[in-house]
Design a protein around this motif. Sequence first.
Motif, mmCIF file in Angstrom:
data_model
loop_
_atom_site.group_PDB
_atom_site.id
_atom_site.type_symbol
_atom_site.label_atom_id
_atom_site.label_comp_id
_atom_site.label_asym_id
_atom_site.label_seq_id
_atom_site.Cartn_x
_atom_site.Cartn_y
_atom_site.Cartn_z
ATOM 1 N N HIS A 167 -9.497 19.184 -16.496
ATOM 2 C CA HIS A 167 -8.267 19.366 -17.264
ATOM 3 C C HIS A 167 -8.023 18.190 -18.214
ATOM 4 C CE1 HIS A 167 -7.186 22.944 -15.052
ATOM 5 N NE2 HIS A 167 -7.433 22.310 -13.918
ATOM 6 N N LEU A 168 -8.325 16.966 -17.748
ATOM 7 C CA LEU A 168 -8.199 15.782 -18.600
ATOM 8 C C LEU A 168 -9.197 15.859 -19.759
ATOM 9 C CD1 LEU A 168 -7.186 12.919 -19.256
ATOM 10 C CD2 LEU A 168 -8.899 12.040 -17.642
ATOM 11 N N ALA A 169 -10.445 16.212 -19.432
ATOM 12 C CA ALA A 169 -11.484 16.315 -20.462
ATOM 13 C C ALA A 169 -11.133 17.389 -21.485
ATOM 14 C CB ALA A 169 -12.833 16.623 -19.808
ATOM 15 N N HIS A 170 -10.584 18.499 -21.003
ATOM 16 C CA HIS A 170 -10.220 19.594 -21.900
ATOM 17 C C HIS A 170 -9.131 19.164 -22.885
ATOM 18 C CE1 HIS A 170 -8.459 23.434 -23.215
ATOM 19 N NE2 HIS A 170 -9.659 23.947 -22.974
ATOM 20 N N GLU A 171 -8.162 18.399 -22.384
ATOM 21 C CA GLU A 171 -7.080 17.922 -23.255
ATOM 22 C C GLU A 171 -7.610 16.991 -24.327
ATOM 23 O OE1 GLU A 171 -3.818 18.683 -23.440
ATOM 24 O OE2 GLU A 171 -4.266 20.283 -22.013
ATOM 25 N N PHE A 223 -20.516 8.197 -26.815
ATOM 26 C CA PHE A 223 -20.753 8.305 -25.372
ATOM 27 C C PHE A 223 -19.540 8.909 -24.667
ATOM 28 C CE2 PHE A 223 -24.433 5.523 -25.798
ATOM 29 C CZ PHE A 223 -25.241 5.938 -24.750
ATOM 30 N N ILE A 224 -18.362 8.412 -24.999
ATOM 31 C CA ILE A 224 -17.131 8.894 -24.349
ATOM 32 C C ILE A 224 -16.910 10.374 -24.649
ATOM 33 C CG2 ILE A 224 -14.615 8.694 -24.310
ATOM 34 C CD1 ILE A 224 -14.978 5.694 -24.892
ATOM 35 N N TYR A 225 -17.019 10.748 -25.911
ATOM 36 C CA TYR A 225 -16.752 12.133 -26.291
ATOM 37 C C TYR A 225 -17.803 13.078 -25.720
ATOM 38 C CZ TYR A 225 -14.807 15.917 -29.052
ATOM 39 O OH TYR A 225 -14.210 17.093 -29.427
ATOM 40 N N MET A 226 -19.056 12.632 -25.654
ATOM 41 C CA MET A 226 -20.113 13.462 -25.094
ATOM 42 C C MET A 226 -19.862 13.762 -23.619
ATOM 43 S SD MET A 226 -24.185 12.753 -24.552
ATOM 44 C CE MET A 226 -23.826 11.850 -23.037
ATOM 45 N N ILE A 227 -19.456 12.734 -22.866
ATOM 46 C CA ILE A 227 -19.179 12.916 -21.434
ATOM 47 C C ILE A 227 -18.035 13.901 -21.219
ATOM 48 C CG2 ILE A 227 -18.333 11.746 -19.355
ATOM 49 C CD1 ILE A 227 -19.819 9.222 -20.401
ATOM 50 N N MET A 228 -16.982 13.754 -22.011
ATOM 51 C CA MET A 228 -15.838 14.665 -21.902
ATOM 52 C C MET A 228 -16.245 16.094 -22.260
ATOM 53 S SD MET A 228 -13.336 12.892 -20.823
ATOM 54 C CE MET A 228 -12.852 11.166 -20.644
ATOM 55 N N THR A 229 -17.025 16.242 -23.316
ATOM 56 C CA THR A 229 -17.456 17.566 -23.753
ATOM 57 C C THR A 229 -18.328 18.235 -22.711
ATOM 58 O OG1 THR A 229 -17.401 16.887 -26.068
ATOM 59 C CG2 THR A 229 -18.703 18.830 -25.539
ATOM 60 N N LYS A 230 -19.234 17.478 -22.096
ATOM 61 C CA LYS A 230 -20.139 18.029 -21.091
ATOM 62 C C LYS A 230 -19.350 18.617 -19.920
ATOM 63 C CE LYS A 230 -24.320 16.857 -18.483
ATOM 64 N NZ LYS A 230 -23.908 17.381 -17.174
ATOM 65 N N LYS A 231 -18.292 17.928 -19.528
ATOM 66 C CA LYS A 231 -17.479 18.414 -18.418
ATOM 67 C C LYS A 231 -16.786 19.716 -18.792
ATOM 68 C CE LYS A 231 -15.988 17.993 -14.254
ATOM 69 N NZ LYS A 231 -16.942 18.057 -13.128
ATOM 70 N N VAL A 232 -16.328 19.821 -20.020
ATOM 71 C CA VAL A 232 -15.646 21.037 -20.475
ATOM 72 C C VAL A 232 -16.622 22.203 -20.536
ATOM 73 C CG1 VAL A 232 -14.476 22.132 -22.419
ATOM 74 C CG2 VAL A 232 -13.847 19.819 -21.742
ATOM 75 N N ILE A 233 -17.807 21.983 -21.114
ATOM 76 C CA ILE A 233 -18.795 23.047 -21.276
ATOM 77 C C ILE A 233 -19.256 23.573 -19.927
ATOM 78 C CG2 ILE A 233 -21.158 23.541 -22.054
ATOM 79 C CD1 ILE A 233 -20.675 21.691 -24.403
#
Length: 374
Positions: A167-171, A223-233
Amino acid sequence: MSILISSAEETFLHVGSLVSMSILIFGFINYKTSGSFVEIISKNKKLQPLFGALLGALPGCGGSIVLMPLFISNKVTFGTIIASLIASMGDSAFLMMTTDFKAYILVTVISFLVGILTGYIVDHFKTEERLELHKCKSDLNKDKANNYSRTSTSNSCDIQKSSKFYHLAHEIVHGIGYKIYLLLLITGCVFMILAHSGLEFGFIEAMHSFEEIIAILGIVSSFIYMIMTKKVIENENFEENEHKLMSLKETLIHSVSEISFVIVWIFLAYVLYDLIILMAGGEEALVKLILGAGVISVFAGAALGIVPGCGVQIVVMSFYLKGSLPFAALVANSISQDGDALFPLLAMDKKSALWATIITTIPSIIVGLLIYFI
């Protein structure tokens, strides 16, 4: 430290600016054409492997990702998926088309033709039925036979979003995060154009002293944005992926996510390459070592293509562009690799994903060996 900084500058400011613009342009093209492609491909079953290869040949993974929800919803054949995965070079295509366009065209044509041929062979021999693939389809038929509700069947293909981190990553990914990262990308691109424009103004010359800061900020943000995106996908289902086809905002977010992923792996590839060069005793020593492997390099390229995602493939592409990998090994890797398109299929239908990986590896070795000995 000098290797890290120089790799950051080369990645984010030099290669990253070109790659970013390419991904954004092709992302918009995908958005404008996906709806038409979905309608055409669903109605023309005999031409599906051809259309699948066409979508796969588009730079990036967007074209192949489009087909995954269509496969799950029984609108395209398994051969179409195979054709698309073989034709796709994934995100590594952006690196090649901006650095060696002639090689990019050649590899794309080879992968496209091999993809069409393999796709039709897979469908001709009714591989999907023989292997009893597509668990979601069989579950749906079983549930219909037992008068179960449609709601109960959809969960067999869905991903449960139980993680708080999701949910945090999605936001972040769908909120202000992609806007901040896009602004940083544009700043880096403008910075690069002005700093290397040849114009002699005081403020432009002063910009050179800020190259390291911009590059480091860009890599850290990637790096930060990639990690967040991976969790969402990882937590998306096929209905959400289908919705993305019709949304310009989602297309932009997906493109920005692709950019962060490509930049991170180009950076890692450059760092790895420089470290190996350092340990091997120079670039010439490394070239002799890899090229000395001969035909084994083809099998190595095909084997590395089995790894899901585009990260390892970008590393392979970088080694080829540095002159340390034979063209035959590059082709074998490009045919074998499935890019990010395999992730949604892995999440929804692991058996189909496994067989897709096995099937795409076979022509990669055959074609790679043919090119090597020719």
